[in-house]
Design a protein around this motif. Sequence first.
Motif, PDB file in Angstrom:
ATOM      1  N   ALA A   1      -6.257  21.090  -1.562  1.00 27.68           N
ATOM      2  CA  ALA A   1      -6.495  22.075  -0.374  1.00 27.68           C
ATOM      3  C   ALA A   1      -7.022  21.441   0.593  1.00 27.68           C
ATOM      4  CB  ALA A   1      -7.443  23.082  -0.819  1.00 27.68           C
ATOM      5  N   LEU A   2      -7.931  20.492   0.782  1.00 32.75           N
ATOM      6  CA  LEU A   2      -8.817  19.694   1.696  1.00 32.75           C
ATOM      7  C   LEU A   2      -7.759  19.099   2.634  1.00 32.75           C
ATOM      8  CD1 LEU A   2     -11.423  19.385   3.231  1.00 32.75           C
ATOM      9  CD2 LEU A   2     -11.663  17.245   1.599  1.00 32.75           C
ATOM     10  N   ALA A   3      -6.704  18.343   2.004  1.00 34.93           N
ATOM     11  CA  ALA A   3      -5.741  17.330   2.432  1.00 34.93           C
ATOM     12  C   ALA A   3      -4.789  18.227   3.261  1.00 34.93           C
ATOM     13  CB  ALA A   3      -5.152  16.789   1.527  1.00 34.93           C
ATOM     14  N   HIS A   4      -4.474  19.580   3.221  1.00 28.74           N
ATOM     15  CA  HIS A   4      -3.788  20.426   3.980  1.00 28.74           C
ATOM     16  C   HIS A   4      -4.286  20.872   5.169  1.00 28.74           C
ATOM     17  CE1 HIS A   4       0.281  21.166   2.403  1.00 28.74           C
ATOM     18  NE2 HIS A   4      -0.216  21.243   1.139  1.00 28.74           N
ATOM     19  N   LEU A   5      -5.628  20.398   5.325  1.00 34.65           N
ATOM     20  CA  LEU A   5      -6.350  20.745   6.872  1.00 34.65           C
ATOM     21  C   LEU A   5      -5.911  19.653   7.636  1.00 34.65           C
ATOM     22  CD1 LEU A   5      -9.792  22.194   5.787  1.00 34.65           C
ATOM     23  CD2 LEU A   5      -7.831  23.561   6.326  1.00 34.65           C
ATOM     24  N   ILE A   6      -6.048  19.718   8.902  1.00 34.85           N
ATOM     25  CA  ILE A   6      -6.325  18.626   9.749  1.00 34.85           C
ATOM     26  C   ILE A   6      -7.666  18.312   9.818  1.00 34.85           C
ATOM     27  CG2 ILE A   6      -6.693  18.057  12.309  1.00 34.85           C
ATOM     28  CD1 ILE A   6      -4.051  19.635  13.010  1.00 34.85           C
ATOM     29  N   ASN A   7      -7.848  16.869   9.307  1.00 35.71           N
ATOM     30  CA  ASN A   7      -9.313  16.361   9.085  1.00 35.71           C
ATOM     31  C   ASN A   7      -9.525  15.294  10.301  1.00 35.71           C
ATOM     32  OD1 ASN A   7     -10.515  17.368   6.346  1.00 35.71           O
ATOM     33  ND2 ASN A   7      -8.300  17.081   5.968  1.00 35.71           N
ATOM     34  N   TYR A   8     -10.937  14.881  10.272  1.00 31.04           N
ATOM     35  CA  TYR A   8     -11.162  14.013  11.276  1.00 31.04           C
ATOM     36  C   TYR A   8     -11.947  12.817  10.617  1.00 31.04           C
ATOM     37  CZ  TYR A   8     -13.372  12.202  15.850  1.00 31.04           C
ATOM     38  OH  TYR A   8     -13.600  11.510  16.659  1.00 31.04           O
ATOM     39  N   SER A   9     -11.444  11.598  10.782  1.00 35.52           N
ATOM     40  CA  SER A   9     -11.711  10.489  10.143  1.00 35.52           C
ATOM     41  C   SER A   9     -11.774   9.352  10.914  1.00 35.52           C
ATOM     42  CB  SER A   9     -10.843  10.153   8.863  1.00 35.52           C
ATOM     43  OG  SER A   9     -10.648  11.158   8.252  1.00 35.52           O
ATOM     44  N   ARG A  10     -12.434   8.170  10.524  1.00 39.39           N
ATOM     45  CA  ARG A  10     -12.407   6.731  11.043  1.00 39.39           C
ATOM     46  C   ARG A  10     -11.246   5.788  10.203  1.00 39.39           C
ATOM     47  NH1 ARG A  10     -17.992   3.642  12.915  1.00 39.39           N
ATOM     48  NH2 ARG A  10     -16.654   2.014  14.192  1.00 39.39           N
ATOM     49  N   VAL A  11     -10.725   5.093  10.928  1.00 36.17           N
ATOM     50  CA  VAL A  11      -9.683   4.240  10.450  1.00 36.17           C
ATOM     51  C   VAL A  11     -10.451   2.953   9.777  1.00 36.17           C
ATOM     52  CG1 VAL A  11      -7.726   2.666  10.955  1.00 36.17           C
ATOM     53  CG2 VAL A  11      -7.762   4.923  11.887  1.00 36.17           C
ATOM     54  N   LYS A  12     -10.404   2.587   8.623  1.00 32.79           N
ATOM     55  CA  LYS A  12     -10.992   1.533   7.857  1.00 32.79           C
ATOM     56  C   LYS A  12     -10.064   0.306   7.617  1.00 32.79           C
ATOM     57  CE  LYS A  12     -14.927   1.768   7.225  1.00 32.79           C
ATOM     58  NZ  LYS A  12     -16.179   1.433   8.006  1.00 32.79           N
ATOM     59  N   LYS A  13      -8.772   0.541   7.484  1.00 30.78           N
ATOM     60  CA  LYS A  13      -7.820  -0.438   7.257  1.00 30.78           C
ATOM     61  C   LYS A  13      -6.388   0.112   7.365  1.00 30.78           C
ATOM     62  CE  LYS A  13      -6.248  -2.450   2.505  1.00 30.78           C
ATOM     63  NZ  LYS A  13      -6.761  -2.513   1.036  1.00 30.78           N
ATOM     64  N   ILE A  14      -5.806  -0.775   7.490  1.00 35.51           N
ATOM     65  CA  ILE A  14      -4.128  -0.607   8.195  1.00 35.51           C
ATOM     66  C   ILE A  14      -3.320  -1.498   7.126  1.00 35.51           C
ATOM     67  CG2 ILE A  14      -2.200  -0.866   9.687  1.00 35.51           C
ATOM     68  CD1 ILE A  14      -4.434   0.143  11.707  1.00 35.51           C
ATOM     69  N   VAL A  15      -2.343  -1.121   6.385  1.00 33.58           N
ATOM     70  CA  VAL A  15      -1.361  -1.712   5.724  1.00 33.58           C
ATOM     71  C   VAL A  15       0.004  -1.454   5.850  1.00 33.58           C
ATOM     72  CG1 VAL A  15      -2.918  -2.176   3.873  1.00 33.58           C
ATOM     73  CG2 VAL A  15      -1.270  -0.130   3.877  1.00 33.58           C
ATOM     74  N   PHE A  16       1.060  -2.181   5.550  1.00 35.27           N
ATOM     75  CA  PHE A  16       2.381  -1.605   5.989  1.00 35.27           C
ATOM     76  C   PHE A  16       3.121  -1.529   4.556  1.00 35.27           C
ATOM     77  CE2 PHE A  16       1.260  -3.673   9.738  1.00 35.27           C
ATOM     78  CZ  PHE A  16       2.026  -3.129  10.665  1.00 35.27           C
ATOM     79  N   PHE A  17       3.860  -0.457   4.524  1.00 33.47           N
ATOM     80  CA  PHE A  17       4.892  -0.037   3.444  1.00 33.47           C
ATOM     81  C   PHE A  17       6.209   0.096   3.844  1.00 33.47           C
ATOM     82  CE2 PHE A  17       0.932   2.076   1.682  1.00 33.47           C
ATOM     83  CZ  PHE A  17       0.358   0.972   1.046  1.00 33.47           C
ATOM     84  N   SER A  18       7.239  -0.596   3.652  1.00 36.76           N
ATOM     85  CA  SER A  18       8.551  -0.397   3.960  1.00 36.76           C
ATOM     86  C   SER A  18       8.378  -0.419   5.665  1.00 36.76           C
ATOM     87  CB  SER A  18       9.139   0.898   3.448  1.00 36.76           C
ATOM     88  OG  SER A  18       9.341   0.978   2.326  1.00 36.76           O
ATOM     89  N   LYS A  19       7.784  -1.562   6.172  1.00 35.53           N
ATOM     90  CA  LYS A  19       7.837  -1.625   7.747  1.00 35.53           C
ATOM     91  C   LYS A  19       6.999  -0.418   8.364  1.00 35.53           C
ATOM     92  CE  LYS A  19      11.713  -4.799   7.639  1.00 35.53           C
ATOM     93  NZ  LYS A  19      13.259  -4.989   8.124  1.00 35.53           N
ATOM     94  N   LYS A  20       6.466   0.582   7.741  1.00 39.73           N
ATOM     95  CA  LYS A  20       5.768   1.691   8.267  1.00 39.73           C
ATOM     96  C   LYS A  20       4.218   1.447   8.086  1.00 39.73           C
ATOM     97  CE  LYS A  20       9.336   4.995   8.109  1.00 39.73           C
ATOM     98  NZ  LYS A  20       9.425   5.055   9.643  1.00 39.73           N
ATOM     99  N   LYS A  21       3.507   1.858   9.320  1.00 32.31           N
ATOM    100  CA  LYS A  21       1.943   1.384   9.023  1.00 32.31           C
ATOM    101  C   LYS A  21       1.213   2.768   8.394  1.00 32.31           C
ATOM    102  CE  LYS A  21      -0.036   0.293  12.748  1.00 32.31           C
ATOM    103  NZ  LYS A  21      -0.401   0.159  14.351  1.00 32.31           N
ATOM    104  N   PHE A  22       0.453   2.404   7.361  1.00 37.69           N
ATOM    105  CA  PHE A  22      -0.498   3.369   6.825  1.00 37.69           C
ATOM    106  C   PHE A  22      -1.928   3.029   6.730  1.00 37.69           C
ATOM    107  CE2 PHE A  22       3.605   3.946   5.086  1.00 37.69           C
ATOM    108  CZ  PHE A  22       3.677   5.522   4.516  1.00 37.69           C
ATOM    109  N   ALA A  23      -2.618   4.110   6.851  1.00 38.60           N
ATOM    110  CA  ALA A  23      -4.238   3.780   7.123  1.00 38.60           C
ATOM    111  C   ALA A  23      -4.710   4.167   6.070  1.00 38.60           C
ATOM    112  CB  ALA A  23      -4.671   4.546   8.440  1.00 38.60           C
ATOM    113  N   TRP A  24      -6.065   3.560   5.596  1.00 39.78           N
ATOM    114  CA  TRP A  24      -7.145   4.121   4.843  1.00 39.78           C
ATOM    115  C   TRP A  24      -8.012   4.769   5.948  1.00 39.78           C
ATOM    116  CZ3 TRP A  24      -3.481   1.595   2.536  1.00 39.78           C
ATOM    117  CH2 TRP A  24      -3.678   1.404   0.979  1.00 39.78           C
ATOM    118  N   LEU A  25      -8.660   5.945   5.484  1.00 43.11           N
ATOM    119  CA  LEU A  25      -9.252   6.686   6.486  1.00 43.11           C
ATOM    120  C   LEU A  25     -10.788   7.024   5.856  1.00 43.11           C
ATOM    121  CD1 LEU A  25      -6.680   9.078   7.986  1.00 43.11           C
ATOM    122  CD2 LEU A  25      -7.416   6.928   8.894  1.00 43.11           C
ATOM    123  N   GLU A  26     -11.720   6.995   6.421  1.00 48.78           N
ATOM    124  CA  GLU A  26     -13.185   7.649   5.893  1.00 48.78           C
ATOM    125  C   GLU A  26     -13.528   8.574   6.763  1.00 48.78           C
ATOM    126  OE1 GLU A  26     -16.211   4.652   4.556  1.00 48.78           O
ATOM    127  OE2 GLU A  26     -17.010   5.403   6.617  1.00 48.78           O
TER     128      GLU A  26
END
Length: 253
Positions: free
Chosen positions: A116-141
């Motif tokens: 349920a929480l993930a279905h809201l727009i949340n506000y976070s800080r980017v802690k890490k960025i990785v690539f999967f299939s040439k697309k950027k994904f973030a670890w957020l806090e």
Amino acid sequence: MSANAVDILQKIRQNTFSDYNKITLDRESLRLLSYLFLNPDCQSDIDLFSLPGENIRLFDLGQHIITAAPATLAKYAQQKKLLHLNKIDILQCFAVEHAVDIHNNKIDFKNNPYYALAHLINYSRVKKIVFFSKKKFAWLESALPWGKIIFKKVLIPETLDVDINDFVFHHFGVVVDRDNKKNKLANIIYQKQINNTHIVDWIKQTIVKNIVIDFSDQSIFQQNVVDNILHPQQVKPIINPQDIEMGKIKFQK
């Protein structure tokens, strides 16, 4: 997308919200909305940002959307007595007001509070960025009064310039906007969320159980959201009358 299915929904939206045909969005808010639709659970048959014009009618958006977003925005506009929605409205609608629909449809009970929480727009800080299939994904806090929540594997759209330590808004596995300065809007949304009974309950349950909201974790989402984003499958929309309530399809997942 089935023309008949869309026609049914559009007629219901018009009958439910008297100003549905008059509501417009500007280009900035449309871009944000188009990022929400990078998640294939949000069904649209076009890139929403490709629609022409500086101000786009919600009705015209609705011609391409089978899910509840147009009615969610129309309900927000009606409650706020607005005929034009900007980026601030989109953020507030899906960060705070959307919690009522999620709770009323018992998503927090049928699935889990982290879902349920993930279905809201949340506000976070980017802690890490990785690539999967040439697309950027973030670890957020997300830092909250009761502790911190980690969101893992959140897509960064190619057209969004996001780096480590940036502050971002994100929704169900996708970063939808960047906010480097933690401005007034971010604080308003933050205050509203930590004063919303449903949202606070979801946050506390996530923190107390040390849950990491990982969008590849099928034990949370009953699907691999990351894989669905990387390899979207076209699903033929089906509308059942029993699934329509208050002018929109019930939120099923």
